[in-house]
Design an enzyme around this catalytic site. Structure first.
Site, PDB file in Angstrom:
ATOM      1  N   HIS A 188      -3.878   3.653 -10.782  1.00  0.00           N
ATOM      2  CA  HIS A 188      -3.424   4.986 -11.209  1.00  0.00           C
ATOM      3  C   HIS A 188      -2.048   5.342 -10.606  1.00  0.00           C
ATOM      4  CE1 HIS A 188      -3.488   9.230 -12.237  1.00  0.00           C
ATOM      5  NE2 HIS A 188      -3.248   9.507 -10.964  1.00  0.00           N
ATOM      6  N   HIS A 201       2.436  11.892 -15.284  1.00  0.00           N
ATOM      7  CA  HIS A 201       1.063  11.558 -15.658  1.00  0.00           C
ATOM      8  C   HIS A 201       0.840  11.384 -17.157  1.00  0.00           C
ATOM      9  CE1 HIS A 201       0.190  12.183 -11.461  1.00  0.00           C
ATOM     10  NE2 HIS A 201      -1.098  11.952 -11.639  1.00  0.00           N
ATOM     11  N   GLU A 228      -5.381  25.757 -13.464  1.00  0.00           N
ATOM     12  CA  GLU A 228      -4.337  25.110 -14.262  1.00  0.00           C
ATOM     13  C   GLU A 228      -4.036  25.822 -15.565  1.00  0.00           C
ATOM     14  OE1 GLU A 228      -4.286  20.802 -14.079  1.00  0.00           O
ATOM     15  OE2 GLU A 228      -3.092  20.715 -15.904  1.00  0.00           O
ATOM     16  N   GLU A 247       1.881   9.333  -5.314  1.00  0.00           N
ATOM     17  CA  GLU A 247       1.573  10.770  -5.388  1.00  0.00           C
ATOM     18  C   GLU A 247       2.294  11.531  -4.267  1.00  0.00           C
ATOM     19  OE1 GLU A 247      -0.237  11.928  -7.949  1.00  0.00           O
ATOM     20  OE2 GLU A 247      -1.601  10.324  -8.578  1.00  0.00           O
ATOM     21  N   ARG A 249     -27.591  24.262  -9.092  1.00  0.00           N
ATOM     22  CA  ARG A 249     -26.472  25.085  -9.581  1.00  0.00           C
ATOM     23  C   ARG A 249     -25.377  25.259  -8.529  1.00  0.00           C
ATOM     24  NH1 ARG A 249     -30.886  27.809 -11.377  1.00  0.00           N
ATOM     25  NH2 ARG A 249     -31.323  27.431 -13.582  1.00  0.00           N
ATOM     26  N   ARG A 289       0.042  24.710 -11.953  1.00  0.00           N
ATOM     27  CA  ARG A 289      -0.670  23.513 -11.483  1.00  0.00           C
ATOM     28  C   ARG A 289      -0.337  22.290 -12.337  1.00  0.00           C
ATOM     29  NH1 ARG A 289      -6.924  23.093  -9.125  1.00  0.00           N
ATOM     30  NH2 ARG A 289      -6.827  20.869  -8.701  1.00  0.00           N
ATOM     31  N   LYS A 327     -11.145  20.042  -8.292  1.00  0.00           N
ATOM     32  CA  LYS A 327     -11.478  19.399  -9.576  1.00  0.00           C
ATOM     33  C   LYS A 327     -12.472  18.282  -9.289  1.00  0.00           C
ATOM     34  CE  LYS A 327      -7.299  20.076 -12.323  1.00  0.00           C
ATOM     35  NZ  LYS A 327      -6.214  19.371 -13.040  1.00  0.00           N
ATOM     36  N   HIS A 345      -0.684   8.019 -17.755  1.00  0.00           N
ATOM     37  CA  HIS A 345      -2.036   7.852 -18.316  1.00  0.00           C
ATOM     38  C   HIS A 345      -2.023   6.902 -19.508  1.00  0.00           C
ATOM     39  CE1 HIS A 345      -3.783  11.829 -16.539  1.00  0.00           C
ATOM     40  NE2 HIS A 345      -3.981  10.789 -15.743  1.00  0.00           N
ATOM     41  N   ASN A 360       1.222  17.211 -12.698  1.00  0.00           N
ATOM     42  CA  ASN A 360       1.080  16.099 -13.648  1.00  0.00           C
ATOM     43  C   ASN A 360       2.396  15.375 -13.915  1.00  0.00           C
ATOM     44  OD1 ASN A 360      -1.664  16.607 -14.026  1.00  0.00           O
ATOM     45  ND2 ASN A 360      -1.234  18.188 -15.543  1.00  0.00           N
ATOM     46  N   LYS A 382       0.144  21.130  -2.331  1.00  0.00           N
ATOM     47  CA  LYS A 382      -0.960  21.243  -3.293  1.00  0.00           C
ATOM     48  C   LYS A 382      -1.763  22.516  -3.049  1.00  0.00           C
ATOM     49  CE  LYS A 382      -4.454  19.137  -6.023  1.00  0.00           C
ATOM     50  NZ  LYS A 382      -5.156  17.951  -6.495  1.00  0.00           N
TER      51      LYS A 382
HETATM   52  N1  LIG Z   1     -10.019  15.593  -8.470  1.00  0.00           N
HETATM   53  C1  LIG Z   1      -8.720  15.442  -8.524  1.00  0.00           C
HETATM   54  O1  LIG Z   1      -7.952  16.411  -8.420  1.00  0.00           O
HETATM   55  C2  LIG Z   1      -8.154  14.070  -8.676  1.00  0.00           C
HETATM   56  C3  LIG Z   1      -6.776  13.863  -8.518  1.00  0.00           C
HETATM   57  C4  LIG Z   1      -6.293  12.562  -8.598  1.00  0.00           C
HETATM   58  C5  LIG Z   1      -7.150  11.510  -8.847  1.00  0.00           C
HETATM   59  N2  LIG Z   1      -8.490  11.742  -8.998  1.00  0.00           N
HETATM   60  C6  LIG Z   1      -9.428  10.639  -9.236  1.00  0.00           C
HETATM   61  O2  LIG Z   1      -9.411   9.816  -8.097  1.00  0.00           O
HETATM   62  C7  LIG Z   1      -9.819   8.499  -8.477  1.00  0.00           C
HETATM   63  C8  LIG Z   1      -8.945   7.480  -7.796  1.00  0.00           C
HETATM   64  O3  LIG Z   1      -9.090   7.638  -6.411  1.00  0.00           O
HETATM   65  P1  LIG Z   1      -8.652   6.470  -5.405  1.00  0.00           P
HETATM   66  O4  LIG Z   1      -7.337   5.945  -5.777  1.00  0.00           O
HETATM   67  O5  LIG Z   1      -8.872   7.025  -4.049  1.00  0.00           O
HETATM   68  O6  LIG Z   1      -9.670   5.303  -5.768  1.00  0.00           O
HETATM   69  P2  LIG Z   1     -11.111   4.834  -5.221  1.00  0.00           P
HETATM   70  O7  LIG Z   1     -11.921   5.977  -4.755  1.00  0.00           O
HETATM   71  O8  LIG Z   1     -11.673   3.964  -6.270  1.00  0.00           O
HETATM   72  O9  LIG Z   1     -10.712   3.923  -3.965  1.00  0.00           O
HETATM   73  C9  LIG Z   1      -9.966   2.751  -4.189  1.00  0.00           C
HETATM   74  C10 LIG Z   1     -10.617   1.537  -3.530  1.00  0.00           C
HETATM   75  O10 LIG Z   1     -10.402   1.616  -2.129  1.00  0.00           O
HETATM   76  C11 LIG Z   1     -11.620   1.471  -1.417  1.00  0.00           C
HETATM   77  N3  LIG Z   1     -11.485   2.259  -0.206  1.00  0.00           N
HETATM   78  C12 LIG Z   1     -11.508   3.601  -0.095  1.00  0.00           C
HETATM   79  N4  LIG Z   1     -11.220   3.978   1.164  1.00  0.00           N
HETATM   80  C13 LIG Z   1     -11.024   2.854   1.870  1.00  0.00           C
HETATM   81  C14 LIG Z   1     -10.689   2.584   3.222  1.00  0.00           C
HETATM   82  N5  LIG Z   1     -10.423   3.582   4.085  1.00  0.00           N
HETATM   83  N6  LIG Z   1     -10.583   1.299   3.606  1.00  0.00           N
HETATM   84  C15 LIG Z   1     -10.783   0.282   2.719  1.00  0.00           C
HETATM   85  N7  LIG Z   1     -11.089   0.475   1.426  1.00  0.00           N
HETATM   86  C16 LIG Z   1     -11.205   1.742   1.010  1.00  0.00           C
HETATM   87  C17 LIG Z   1     -12.685   1.919  -2.361  1.00  0.00           C
HETATM   88  O11 LIG Z   1     -13.923   1.312  -2.057  1.00  0.00           O
HETATM   89  C18 LIG Z   1     -12.130   1.455  -3.702  1.00  0.00           C
HETATM   90  O12 LIG Z   1     -12.478   0.103  -3.914  1.00  0.00           O
HETATM   91  C19 LIG Z   1      -9.761   8.453  -9.994  1.00  0.00           C
HETATM   92  O13 LIG Z   1     -11.073   8.480 -10.504  1.00  0.00           O
HETATM   93  C20 LIG Z   1      -9.038   9.737 -10.364  1.00  0.00           C
HETATM   94  O14 LIG Z   1      -9.463  10.259 -11.612  1.00  0.00           O
HETATM   95  C21 LIG Z   1      -8.989  13.004  -8.917  1.00  0.00           C
HETATM   96 ZN   LIG Z   2      -2.442  11.245 -10.141  1.00  0.00          ZN
END
Ligand SMILES: NC(=O)c1ccc[n+]([C@@H]2O[C@H](COP(=O)([O-])OP(=O)(O)OC[C@H]3O[C@@H](n4cnc5c(N)ncnc54)[C@H](O)[C@@H]3O)[C@@H](O)[C@H]2O)c1
Ligand SMILES: [Zn+2]
Length: 377
Positions: free
Chosen positions: A274, A256, A245, A194, A130, A249, A152, A260, A253, A235
């Site tokens: 993305h 977005h 949100e 971003e 939990r 917040r 999130k 999306h 978006n 942020k």
């Molecule tokens: N929680 C939130 O508030 C929030 C906000 C925005 C996005 N997200 C989520 O984040 C995700 C996207 O995140 P992302 O763009 O970081 O993608 P990701 O985590 O898939 O990373 C992208 C790629 O880069 C590689 N990688 C990561 N760090 C590296 C490094 N230092 N050197 C070499 N390779 C590296 C990873 O292995 C992967 O193949 C989505 O699932 C999205 O929904 C969440």
């Molecule tokens: Zn985003």
């Protein structure tokens, strides 16, 4: 604040959430101090590091060495790269591994990776017993400026992205900007969308600063830490005022809803990352705002010109394999969670740095606008 800082001491940004407040530490080479920082925060805690295969190859040995040098016992949980890991199956694997590592209340999960790892490990931490505490060590630009901050967490449903999840704030975020040296340029660029978003939505001075300093941000000069700190501060402020949100917040978006839809149209694939979809979405949000008379054409052109200058896609024809047709695009927009019966909710702008939540956007107008954009060559 837009004057660049000299590189040197880490920058600390506080997320003011009362008893759940935490710090975001930003600086070059911070990973070496991971063990000492964890030990100071949670003496005697057992630790499980969740990461993906690529990040494990580049950075797990250094993370483990840093923990070991502080005398911290740690288990490693390595999952496959990519969005596919935000699944029930991988979530189960990670939860079971955390339990097997005997992580209990008082112990820690460390999310070492991009947004995928942060969301997945954060949700596992929210769920096991939990809720156990976790630390974010973001390794992509997107994760350092966005996903690691704000609590999130979650995984994907067959009905859509991020539909299963929880709010669960980390107890610390350690953003080591040196980890970005191994990040592929395309991933860096997607994260940069971003970064630009924070300027475009609420900080015109920062946007101007980016227009002059983006090369140094990409090259890894001191502007990089400064830009990340500005984004985290923005942020952190939004999250502290509207954690769940219910209002402000949603401004995060910007770009977005359109983004999306385009991302979904490309099947959430390598065709359109993305951040690339968000860049396109922000251009559309500015152009739509201009079309309905909220801003002049010059503001939309300026937003578009900067995103194009850094190499992000800004026209629908830039999407490899093409954009979805108008009917599919409107269906995808209607499926987005920010849409309520007939009227659409968009984040629109009254200028650079002046985004607002528009709840009553006419779907007919949006359709006509997108049809015109799709017809452009
Ligand atoms: N929680 C939130 O508030 C929030 C906000 C925005 C996005 N997200 C989520 O984040 C995700 C996207 O995140 P992302 O763009 O970081 O993608 P990701 O985590 O898939 O990373 C992208 C790629 O880069 C590689 N990688 C990561 N760090 C590296 C490094 N230092 N050197 C070499 N390779 C590296 C990873 O292995 C992967 O193949 C989505 O699932 C999205 O929904 C969440
Ligand atoms: Zn985003």
């Amino acid at each position: 604040m837009t004057a660049p800082l000299r590189s040197g001491d880490p920058i600390v940004v506080q997320v003011a959430l009362g008893t759940r407040a935490y710090g975001i530490v930003i600086g070059r080479g911070l990973l070496a101090s991971l063990g000492a920082r964890i030990k100071a925060l949670r003496p005697g805690a057992r630790v499980a590091v969740v990461t993906d295969q690529t990040v494990a190859r580049h950075h797990l040995p250094a993370a483990e060495a840093a923990l070991k040098s502080a005398g911290i016992e740690c288990a490693r949980i390595v999952v496959p790269d990519g969005e596919g890991s935000k699944s029930y199956a991988t979530f189960e694997t990670v939860c079971e591994a955390i339990i097997a590592a005997r992580i209990e209340r008082g112990d820690l999960v460390i999310a070492l990776g991009g947004g995928v790892i942060g969301d997945l490990a954060g949700y596992a931490a929210a769920s096991v017993r939990r809720g156990v505490d976790y630390v974010q060590v973001p390794t992509t630009l997107l994760a350092q400026v966005d996903s690691s901050v704000g609590g999130k967490t979650g995984i994907n449903s067959r009905h859509g992205k991020n539909l299963i999840g929880a709010f669960h704030q980390p107890i610390m975020v350690i953003a080591d900007t040196a980890l970005l040296h191994t990040l592929p340029k395309r991933q860096f660029g997607a994260g940069y969308a971003e970064v630009a978003k924070y300027g475009l939505l609420g900080d015109a001075a920062f946007f101007s600063w980016l227009e002059s300093n983006w090369q140094d941000v990409f090259a890894g000069g001191p502007a990089r830490e400064h830009a990340i700190a500005v984004c985290c501060r923005a942020k952190a402020g939004v999250v502290a005022r509207d954690e769940r949100e219910t209002g402000e917040r949603a401004l995060l978006n910007l770009g977005h809803t359109f983004g999306h839809a385009l991302e979904a149209g490309a099947g959430f694939s390598e065709r359109l990352l993305h951040g690339e979809a968000v860049a396109l979405g922000m251009v559309l949000a500015f152009e739509f705002s201009a079309r309905i008379g909220l801003i002049g054409a010059a503001d939309a052109e300026r937003a578009c010109a900067h995103l194009a200058a850094v190499g992000l896609p800004t026209h629908l024809k830039d999407i490899p394999g093409g954009a979805p047709g108008i009917d599919e695009l409107m269906d995808l927009i209607a499926q987005d969670k920010k849409v309520k019966r007939g009227t659409l909710t968009f984040i629109l702008v009254r200028g650079i740095g002046q985004a607002f939540i528009a709840n009553d956007v006419d779907a007919v107008e949006v359709r006509a606008f997108l049809a015109d954009k799709l017809a452009e060559r």
